[in-house]
Design an enzyme around this catalytic site. Structure first.
Site, PDB file in Angstrom:
ATOM      1  N   SER A  63      10.429  -8.162 -37.703  1.00  0.00           N
ATOM      2  CA  SER A  63      10.234  -9.998 -37.899  1.00  0.00           C
ATOM      3  C   SER A  63      11.819  -9.814 -38.890  1.00  0.00           C
ATOM      4  CB  SER A  63       9.545 -10.898 -38.663  1.00  0.00           C
ATOM      5  OG  SER A  63      10.183 -11.960 -38.675  1.00  0.00           O
ATOM      6  N   HIS A  96      11.316  -8.270 -33.632  1.00  0.00           N
ATOM      7  CA  HIS A  96      10.805  -9.144 -33.250  1.00  0.00           C
ATOM      8  C   HIS A  96      11.215 -11.125 -33.665  1.00  0.00           C
ATOM      9  CE1 HIS A  96       6.989 -12.168 -33.851  1.00  0.00           C
ATOM     10  NE2 HIS A  96       7.486 -12.518 -33.807  1.00  0.00           N
ATOM     11  N   ASP A 148      11.809 -14.476 -34.309  1.00  0.00           N
ATOM     12  CA  ASP A 148      10.765 -15.670 -34.622  1.00  0.00           C
ATOM     13  C   ASP A 148      11.887 -17.332 -34.188  1.00  0.00           C
ATOM     14  OD1 ASP A 148       8.838 -14.241 -37.484  1.00  0.00           O
ATOM     15  OD2 ASP A 148       8.103 -15.234 -35.785  1.00  0.00           O
ATOM     16  N   MET A 155      11.997 -21.362 -34.535  1.00  0.00           N
ATOM     17  CA  MET A 155      10.935 -22.138 -34.916  1.00  0.00           C
ATOM     18  C   MET A 155      11.213 -23.183 -34.003  1.00  0.00           C
ATOM     19  SD  MET A 155       9.603 -20.984 -38.308  1.00  0.00           S
ATOM     20  CE  MET A 155       8.329 -19.326 -37.898  1.00  0.00           C
ATOM     21  N   HIS A 195       9.295 -14.688 -30.087  1.00  0.00           N
ATOM     22  CA  HIS A 195       8.066 -15.637 -30.622  1.00  0.00           C
ATOM     23  C   HIS A 195       8.397 -16.353 -30.729  1.00  0.00           C
ATOM     24  CE1 HIS A 195       4.172 -16.377 -33.234  1.00  0.00           C
ATOM     25  NE2 HIS A 195       4.672 -16.932 -31.964  1.00  0.00           N
ATOM     26  N   MET A 231       7.864 -20.460 -31.126  1.00  0.00           N
ATOM     27  CA  MET A 231       6.789 -21.239 -32.188  1.00  0.00           C
ATOM     28  C   MET A 231       7.528 -22.738 -31.372  1.00  0.00           C
ATOM     29  SD  MET A 231       6.302 -19.158 -35.357  1.00  0.00           S
ATOM     30  CE  MET A 231       7.577 -17.828 -35.147  1.00  0.00           C
ATOM     31  N   MET A 241      -2.338 -13.909 -33.893  1.00  0.00           N
ATOM     32  CA  MET A 241      -1.824 -14.578 -35.932  1.00  0.00           C
ATOM     33  C   MET A 241      -2.421 -14.747 -36.279  1.00  0.00           C
ATOM     34  SD  MET A 241       1.034 -15.622 -34.658  1.00  0.00           S
ATOM     35  CE  MET A 241       1.631 -16.089 -36.229  1.00  0.00           C
ATOM     36  N   ASP A 269       0.451 -10.758 -35.862  1.00  0.00           N
ATOM     37  CA  ASP A 269       1.711 -11.250 -36.166  1.00  0.00           C
ATOM     38  C   ASP A 269       0.616 -11.958 -38.109  1.00  0.00           C
ATOM     39  OD1 ASP A 269       4.620 -13.880 -34.975  1.00  0.00           O
ATOM     40  OD2 ASP A 269       3.903 -12.588 -37.631  1.00  0.00           O
ATOM     41  N   GLY A 270       1.671 -11.793 -38.733  1.00  0.00           N
ATOM     42  CA  GLY A 270       1.620 -12.697 -40.384  1.00  0.00           C
ATOM     43  C   GLY A 270       0.144 -11.848 -41.201  1.00  0.00           C
TER      44      GLY A 270
END
Ligand code: DX5
Ligand code: ZN
Length: 331
Positions: A19, A44, A46, A48, A77, A79, A148, A187-188
């Site tokens: 990420s 990856h 992210d 948002m 991904h 979000m 997640m 993920d996380g």
């Protein structure tokens, strides 16, 4: 999907999706080049929208600008609250897989179908508090289930082990209807402390963010280490189903004074095998510094000894000479 084999990435089972959330947001292209050079299997991304999650990052236009910077597959991904409204832009931007959240209010199936119609991999993500059963209605449309293990929105949060333990097998079950190619992603909070447990749960793709962007840390080495530990965990997960105790999975190769330990570690790591170098509890040398222990993954110990045993023995002898020399000087 861009061919992972063509980019000569990880040899083990585990796939590392790096990420870039914790990269320098003022120079994402550099972040993409760094994770590519470090051996990441995927990038990856992210996305948002400051609505679905309390943070705002980047969108399809930025991804499109980053696409030509690497061959490595782009794993988006999303979000965001309205992935359906913007899905064509993400497909046009060159995302190889697109995963969005099942918790949105928008219709889900049409967006999954649009992703698949474009020949990309379609995925749904579940927040820690969302039961896996929420994915049931869409199981036939899923290529990816993303579990997640942190609340979505930020990097650097603590890994929720129980969440993965509760959902990993169910996620695999959901994808079992697919003849091939279904992937369970986590993920996380994935890092060198948590990778082995995550591997033991049968995860295929490990999203890693902040653990790769620690100042002064060798990113390539970190990726190899996390991948090796995840693969080790998987093997143990297969063996007895009980989560393994990480430390036992590393085999002690040698104890040497720091400068000689560095030399042997460098020789072995040049072949792509990760080595952990720890300040040992062994002998204190005439310079007042204890020997360092070199640990290698137990699964490759025999290979390491076969290929580097001679160097090790030569360095052990050199260590004795070095100590004797120091003692002589100290009179
Ligand atoms: C969080 C993101 C993650 C995050 C992972 O909402 O979806 O991909 O960047 O970062 P780490 O590995 O630091 O938890
Ligand atoms: Zn993510």
């Amino acid at each position: 999907m861009t061919d992972e084999a063509a980019t000569g990435r990880g040899t083990g089972r585990a796939r590392i999706a790096a990420s870039i959330l914790d990269a320098d947001l003022g120079n994402l292209a550099h972040g993409v080049r760094r994770v590519t050079a470090a051996g990441a299997d995927r990038v990856h991304l992210d996305v948002m929208d400051a609505h679905f999650v309390p943070n705002l990052t980047f969108g399809a236009k930025t991804i499109k600008a980053l696409r030509p910077r690497t061959q490595v597959p782009f794993d988006a991904h999303l979000m965001i609250s309205e992935p359906g409204r913007y899905i064509e832009e993400y497909l046009d931007a060159g995302c190889d897989s697109v995963t969005f959240h099942v918790e949105i209010e928008e219709a889900i199936a049409p967006t999954l179908k649009a992703i698949k119609a474009a020949g990309r991999a379609a995925g749904l993500a579940v927040k820690p508090g969302t039961p896996l059963s929420a994915l049931e209605p869409y199981a036939d449309l899923l290529d990816i289930v993303l579990i997640m293990t942190v609340e979505p929105g930020f990097g650097g949060q603590a890994f929720m082990k129980d969440v993965l333990a509760a959902k990993a097998a169910g996620a695999r079950q959901l994808l079992a209807r697919k003849l091939y190619g279904g992937e369970v992603h986590v993920d996380g909070g994935i890092n060198r402390e948590t990778a082995e447990f995550a591997g033991s749960q049968g995860v295929d793709v490990f999203v890693v963010g902040s653990a790769l962007f620690v100042r002064g840390r060798d990113m390539g080495r970190e990726i190899r280490l996390i991948r090796a530990l995840a693969d080790e965990g998987y093997q143990y997960g297969l063996n007895d189903g009980k989560p393994p105790i990480p430390h036992d999975r590393m085999a002690h190769l040698a104890s040497l004074p720091k400068h000689l330990a560095h030399r042997l570690m460098g020789e072995i790591e040049a072949t792509g095998i990760p080595v952990i170098m720890l300040r040992g509890e062994g002998q204190i040398n005439p310079d007042g510094v204890r020997d360092y222990d070199l640990l290698v993954p137990a699964s490759v110990e025999e290979h390491v000894v076969a290929n580097h045993g001679t160097s090790r023995d030569r360095l052990l002898a050199e260590a004795d000479d070095w100590r004797a020399g120091l003692l002589a000087k100290q009179g």
